[in-house]
Scaffold this active site. Structure first.
Site, PDB file in Angstrom:
ATOM      1  CG  HIS A 115      11.633 -15.583 -61.413  1.00 38.71           C
ATOM      2  ND1 HIS A 115      11.758 -14.833 -62.554  1.00 38.71           N
ATOM      3  CD2 HIS A 115      12.525 -15.075 -60.533  1.00 38.71           C
ATOM      4  CE1 HIS A 115      12.683 -13.904 -62.372  1.00 38.71           C
ATOM      5  NE2 HIS A 115      13.172 -14.023 -61.155  1.00 38.71           N
ATOM      6  CE  LYS A 121      17.153  -3.223 -60.138  1.00 38.63           C
ATOM      7  NZ  LYS A 121      16.751  -4.607 -59.816  1.00 38.63           N
ATOM      8  NE  ARG A 140      20.497 -16.509 -60.346  1.00 43.13           N
ATOM      9  CZ  ARG A 140      20.300 -15.327 -60.920  1.00 43.13           C
ATOM     10  NH1 ARG A 140      19.686 -15.266 -62.076  1.00 43.13           N
ATOM     11  NH2 ARG A 140      20.716 -14.220 -60.355  1.00 43.13           N
ATOM     12  CB  SER A 174      15.248 -11.163 -65.378  1.00 44.63           C
ATOM     13  OG  SER A 174      14.399 -11.962 -64.617  1.00 44.63           O
TER      14      SER A 174
HETATM   15  O1  PNS Z   1      15.051  -9.578 -58.250  1.00 46.69           O
HETATM   16  P1  PNS Z   1      15.920  -8.636 -57.487  1.00 46.69           P
HETATM   17  O2  PNS Z   1      16.026  -7.328 -58.248  1.00 46.69           O
HETATM   18  O3  PNS Z   1      17.239  -9.226 -57.134  1.00 46.69           O
HETATM   19  O4  PNS Z   1      15.184  -8.329 -56.093  1.00 46.69           O
HETATM   20  C1  PNS Z   1      15.755  -7.434 -55.161  1.00 46.69           C
HETATM   21  C2  PNS Z   1      14.720  -7.061 -54.089  1.00 46.69           C
HETATM   22  C3  PNS Z   1      13.461  -6.503 -54.720  1.00 46.69           C
HETATM   23  C4  PNS Z   1      14.392  -8.288 -53.285  1.00 46.69           C
HETATM   24  C5  PNS Z   1      15.367  -5.986 -53.148  1.00 46.69           C
HETATM   25  O5  PNS Z   1      15.887  -4.954 -53.921  1.00 46.69           O
HETATM   26  C6  PNS Z   1      14.371  -5.423 -52.133  1.00 46.69           C
HETATM   27  O6  PNS Z   1      14.027  -6.076 -51.186  1.00 46.69           O
HETATM   28  N1  PNS Z   1      13.915  -4.170 -52.376  1.00 46.69           N
HETATM   29  C7  PNS Z   1      12.973  -3.496 -51.512  1.00 46.69           C
HETATM   30  C8  PNS Z   1      13.656  -2.382 -50.705  1.00 46.69           C
HETATM   31  C9  PNS Z   1      14.363  -2.963 -49.489  1.00 46.69           C
HETATM   32  O7  PNS Z   1      13.767  -3.482 -48.576  1.00 46.69           O
HETATM   33  N2  PNS Z   1      15.703  -2.867 -49.517  1.00 46.69           N
HETATM   34  C10 PNS Z   1      16.550  -3.371 -48.468  1.00 46.69           C
HETATM   35  C11 PNS Z   1      16.861  -4.825 -48.679  1.00 46.69           C
HETATM   36  S1  PNS Z   1      18.188  -5.308 -47.669  1.00 46.69           S
END
Ligand code: PNS
Length: 172
Positions: free
Chosen positions: A18, A42, A91, A129
């Site tokens: 990150h 979560k 990645r 993570s």
């Molecule tokens: O680090 P992560 O857990 O892979 O991040 C995922 C994240 C937070 C980017 C994704 O879950 C997100 O954007 N959540 C917000 C809700 C949302 O907009 N969902 C639709 C995405 S297509």
């Protein structure tokens, strides 16, 4: 017009992967907002405030970086904060399908916001993570994957959890 990117994620916890994306993103964008997604489904290891503090502590003097939280749709938050770009790190190939789905869905929701990817540096290719937490939980060395203050927080967190579970076992 200043170019603002939102770098969204769980950051539970922040890794060098990150940190590298934020560093490199700051070369490209005028400002980066790190958006910690609040996901009620979560249960994170670190509280929201702990995650905010960890990120801030890694960039103490960076005025072009903001750390914030958001609930609900990412594109709604991005629009509200005037972000033109969603920044994500890529990645291995295994990330690709999930990222492609998210990018496409986000574009369907709002085609004025562009998702841009940065390839994770080679040295951080296998850092996640989730793996960091698993290794740290069992006392493994994660010093090459996370900043010192995050490693200390991981050790402290698992120590507290171990003491709590020992206390429950001894009560039984
Ligand atoms: O680090 P992560 O857990 O892979 O991040 C995922 C994240 C937070 C980017 C994704 O879950 C997100 O954007 N959540 C917000 C809700 C949302 O907009 N969902 C639709 C995405 S297509």
């Amino acid at each position: 017009m200043s170019r603002i990117a939102i770098y969204p994620g769980s950051f539970d916890p922040l890794t060098y992967g990150h940190v590298s994306i934020i560093d490199r993103g700051l070369h490209v964008f005028d400002k980066i907002i790190v958006g910690i997604a609040i996901n009620v489904r979560k249960t994170p290891l670190f509280s929201t405030q702990e995650r905010i503090d960890m990120i801030r502590a890694s960039f103490p003097d960076e005025t072009r970086l903001e750390v914030d939280t958001f609930e609900g749709l990412l594109v709604d938050y991005a629009r509200q904060r005037n972000c033109q770009v969603i920044l994500r790190g890529l990645r291995a190939v295994s990330d690709f399908e999930y990222e492609l789905q998210m990018a496409n869905m986000n574009r369907k929701l709002d085609d004025t916001i562009e998702t841009m990817f940065m390839m994770t540096e080679e040295s951080h290719f296998y850092v996640s993570s989730g793996l960091v937490k698993e290794v740290a939980r069992f006392g493994g060395d994660v010093s090459e994957q996370v900043p010192d203050h995050v490693e200390e927080a991981l050790v402290a967190k698992f120590e507290v959890m171990k003491n709590e579970s020992d206390a429950i076992t001894s009560e039984e």
